[in-house]
Scaffold this active site. Structure first.
Site, PDB file in Angstrom:
ATOM      1  N   GLU A 142       0.846  -1.191   0.000  1.00  0.00           N
ATOM      2  CA  GLU A 142       0.000   0.000   0.000  1.00  0.00           C
ATOM      3  C   GLU A 142       0.881   1.241   0.000  1.00  0.00           C
ATOM      4  OE1 GLU A 142      -2.753  -0.111   3.228  1.00  0.00           O
ATOM      5  OE2 GLU A 142      -3.617  -2.055   2.649  1.00  0.00           O
ATOM      6  N   GLY A 172       5.225  -0.405   2.557  1.00  0.00           N
ATOM      7  CA  GLY A 172       6.075  -1.055   1.573  1.00  0.00           C
ATOM      8  C   GLY A 172       6.917  -2.120   2.259  1.00  0.00           C
ATOM      9  N   ILE A 186       0.907  -3.298  -7.546  1.00  0.00           N
ATOM     10  CA  ILE A 186       0.361  -4.652  -7.628  1.00  0.00           C
ATOM     11  C   ILE A 186       0.619  -5.261  -9.012  1.00  0.00           C
ATOM     12  CG2 ILE A 186      -1.664  -6.096  -7.313  1.00  0.00           C
ATOM     13  CD1 ILE A 186      -0.628  -4.602  -4.781  1.00  0.00           C
ATOM     14  N   GLN A 241      42.509  -8.802 -23.229  1.00  0.00           N
ATOM     15  CA  GLN A 241      42.526  -9.342 -21.879  1.00  0.00           C
ATOM     16  C   GLN A 241      41.565  -8.612 -20.935  1.00  0.00           C
ATOM     17  OE1 GLN A 241      45.961  -8.883 -19.002  1.00  0.00           O
ATOM     18  NE2 GLN A 241      46.206 -11.069 -19.470  1.00  0.00           N
ATOM     19  N   GLU A 300      28.194  -2.067 -21.980  1.00  0.00           N
ATOM     20  CA  GLU A 300      29.529  -1.529 -22.247  1.00  0.00           C
ATOM     21  C   GLU A 300      30.329  -2.432 -23.179  1.00  0.00           C
ATOM     22  OE1 GLU A 300      31.446  -0.607 -18.556  1.00  0.00           O
ATOM     23  OE2 GLU A 300      29.633   0.298 -17.725  1.00  0.00           O
ATOM     24  N   TRP A 301      30.184  -3.744 -23.039  1.00  0.00           N
ATOM     25  CA  TRP A 301      30.901  -4.666 -23.921  1.00  0.00           C
ATOM     26  C   TRP A 301      30.536  -4.434 -25.387  1.00  0.00           C
ATOM     27  CZ3 TRP A 301      29.420  -9.616 -20.703  1.00  0.00           C
ATOM     28  CH2 TRP A 301      30.128  -9.593 -19.485  1.00  0.00           C
ATOM     29  N   GLY A 351      29.428  -1.522 -26.586  1.00  0.00           N
ATOM     30  CA  GLY A 351      29.651  -0.141 -26.992  1.00  0.00           C
ATOM     31  C   GLY A 351      28.362   0.574 -27.354  1.00  0.00           C
ATOM     32  N   GLU A 373       9.416  -7.630  -3.558  1.00  0.00           N
ATOM     33  CA  GLU A 373       9.418  -8.809  -2.683  1.00  0.00           C
ATOM     34  C   GLU A 373      10.530  -8.756  -1.636  1.00  0.00           C
ATOM     35  OE1 GLU A 373       8.337 -12.637  -4.068  1.00  0.00           O
ATOM     36  OE2 GLU A 373       7.356 -11.851  -5.860  1.00  0.00           O
ATOM     37  N   ASN A 417      18.103  -4.133   1.255  1.00  0.00           N
ATOM     38  CA  ASN A 417      18.380  -3.872   2.668  1.00  0.00           C
ATOM     39  C   ASN A 417      17.571  -4.788   3.579  1.00  0.00           C
ATOM     40  OD1 ASN A 417      20.330  -1.924   2.318  1.00  0.00           O
ATOM     41  ND2 ASN A 417      18.910  -0.195   2.444  1.00  0.00           N
TER      42      ASN A 417
END
Length: 424
Positions: free
Chosen positions: A170, A174, A200, A321, A378-379, A381, A405, A409
Site C-alpha cells: 500500500e 512497503g 500490484i 585481456q 559496455e561490452w 559499446g 518482494e 536492505n
C-alpha cells in the site's frame, strides 16, 4: 510443448519417482535420519535435475525463444503484455506448475517453477515475473492454505485460464508491509473491504486477486486476513504505472470501495494473513532470484557473441585481456547466483529451513543481474546503448530486483538477524 509433451511427464513414472526420491534423500545430506545407508549413496551436485525438470527447461526455452522473443520489443514499447503470450503460458502448463493434476496442474516440483521463471527471464523478465507471481505467490497460497472447496473451485481456473494477482503493498506500507490500512468489516455473510493497494503486479490483466486487509486494527498485524476476490466484484484499477523496466508487466494501484466479498472467500482463516504473507514471500524471493539469474544469463548470452564479431585494432574486442577478465568474472558471478538460487529451492523442497538461503539468493542474484546487464551494454559499446539490440532492456529490467518482494536492505537485515541469533 510442455503441456502436450512434458506436462504429462511431470507426474513421474514409478521408476523415475524412485530415482527422484533417492536423489532427494541424497541431497538432504541428513543420512542419520534417512532410511538410506550413507555408504550406499553419493552426494549430488546442484546441477542434478530430474528428467522431468530437464524436459521442462527445454520446453520453456523453446516457448520463450519461439513465441515470446518476437514480441519482446513491441510489448516493452507499448508497455502492455500481449494476450497471446498469457494464453500460451496457460496452454504450455506453466501457470500451475506445482498444482496437482487433479486440479488441472502439471504436478511438478518447486524447482521446476524456478526453472521456468529463469528460462522466461532469459528472453523477457516481464513475462517471467507474470509467471512467477502467479505460481509462487497466488497459486501456492490457494494450494497451501485453501480449504477443499476453495481448491476445487479456484485451482483449476488458476492452472488453465485465470491470471492471479497478490495484493499486499500500500502507499504507506512497503517494506513495513504490515502497516497496511485496508480494512474489512463483516456484514452478514459478506466482508466489505475499503482501501487502496499499490505496486500490484499482474493486476491489469488479472481476474483473480488475493487481498490482504485488517479485520481488527486493535490486534495489529494479528488482524490481517487474506481474501479471495475477482475483478468483476468491483475491483477498480486506479492507476497503471509507467516504469523504468519490466514495462510489459502491469503494475497498478487498486481501489476498493465497499468491495463485497463472500465470507467463504476468507483463505487460511481470520487473522492468519500475516502468517500467510510472511511464509509465502520467503518462497517468492527464490522466484525473484530465479528471474534475476535468468536476466543476467540472457544479457550475457546476447552480449558476449557480439564481442567476438566486433573488431578493433585488427582483432575481436572479446580477445582483449581486459574484456576477457570482465566476462570471466561475470560468468563466475552468474554461476554463484545459480548455486545460491537452486540451493534455496532444493532446501524448500526438502522441508529444510530456507529463509536465510532465500534472502541470500535474492540479494546476490539482484546484484549480479544489475552488474552483468550493465557490463553487457559496455561490452557492446554504442550498439548496446540502443534499443535495437534489446541489451539495454536487461539493465532497465534488472533494477526492480533490488526492490520488490523485499528490498536488498531487507534481505541484508534478515541475514544479519539470523547471524546474530546464531552467534550471540
Amino acid at each position: 510443448m510442455f503441456r502436450s509433451a512434458a506436462a504429462r511427464a511431470c507426474k513421474p513414472s514409478s521408476s523415475s519417482a524412485r530415482q527422484y526420491a533417492l536423489r532427494q534423500k541424497i541431497a538432504t545430506r541428513q543420512f542419520s535420519r534417512s532410511s538410506v545407508n550413507a555408504s550406499d549413496v553419493r552426494p549430488t551436485s546442484l546441477d542434478t535435475f530430474t528428467e522431468e525438470e530437464q524436459m521442462l527447461r527445454e520446453s520453456v526455452r523453446r516457448f520463450a525463444e519461439d513465441v515470446v522473443a518476437p514480441k519482446v520489443r513491441e510489448m516493452d514499447e507499448s508497455e502492455m503484455m500481449d494476450k497471446s503470450v498469457i494464453k500460451g503460458l496457460f496452454e504450455q502448463g506453466l501457470m500451475g506448475i506445482e498444482t496437482s493434476a487433479d486440479y488441472g496442474g502439471s504436478e511438478s516440483s518447486f524447482t521446476s517453477a524456478i526453472i521456468a521463471i529463469e528460462e522466461l527471464a532469459r528472453v523477457d523478465p516481464s513475462v517471467s515475473v507474470l509467471c512467477d507471481v502467479h505460481n509462487t505467490l497466488v497459486a501456492t497460497i490457494v494450494r497451501k492454505y485453501g480449504n477443499k472447496e476453495q481448491k476445487e473451485k479456484w485451482l483449476p481456473l488458476l492452472a488453465e485460464s485465470m491470471l492471479g494477482s497478490f495484493c499486499l503493498s500500500e502507499p504507506a506500507s512497503g517494506s513495513d508491509a504490515f502497516a497496511l490500512q485496508t480494512r474489512a468489516v463483516k456484514d452478514g455473510n459478506e466482508w466489505v473491504i475499503n482501501g487502496t493497494k499499490m505496486w500490484i503486479t499482474n493486476s491489469y490483466e488479472a481476474d483473480f486477486f488475493l487481498i490482504f486487509a485488517n479485520i481488527d486494527p486493535s490486534k495489529g498485524y494479528k488482524g490481517i486476513t487474506c481474501f479471495i476476490a475477482t475483478k468483476d466484484m468491483g475491483i477498480k484499477i486506479a492507476k497503471k504505472e509507467q516504469k523504468l523496466g519490466i514495462r510489459a508487466s502491469s503494475t497498478c494501484s487498486l481501489a476498493f470501495d465497499d468491495l463485497r466479498v463472500p465470507a467463504e472467500n476468507v483463505i487460511g482463516g481470520e487473522g492468519k494473513g500475516y502468517k500467510i504473507a510472511i511464509e509465502i514471500l520467503n518462497e517468492g524471493r527464490i522466484g525473484i532470484a530465479g528471474q534475476m539469474l535468468g536476466l543476467a544469463q540472457g544479457a550475457f548470452e546476447k552480449a558476449v557473441p557480439y564481442t567476438f564479431q566486433r573488431t578493433q585494432f585488427g582483432k575481436p574486442v572479446g580477445t582483449f585481456q581486459g574484456m576477457q577478465f570482465q566476462q570471466a568474472e561475470a560468468a563466475i558471478e552468474i554461476e554463484a547466483a545459480r548455486l545460491l538460487t537452486y540451493n534455496a529451492a532444493r532446501r524448500k523442497e526438502e522441508g529444510l529451513d530456507f529463509v536465510r538461503e532465500a534472502a541470500m539468493a535474492k540479494y546476490y542474484a539482484s546484484q549480479v543481474a544489475q552488474k552483468v546487464s550493465g557490463a553487457a551494454i559496455e561490452w557492446c559499446g554504442g550498439i548496446g546503448f540502443t534499443r535495437e539490440t534489446g541489451i539495454e532492456k536487461y539493465w532497465r529490467d534488472s533494477k526492480i530486483g533490488a526492490i520488490y518482494e523485499g528490498t536488498s536492505n531487507i534481505q541484508l537485515q534478515t541475514i544479519a538477524k539470523m547471524i546474530q541469533k546464531q552467534y550471540s
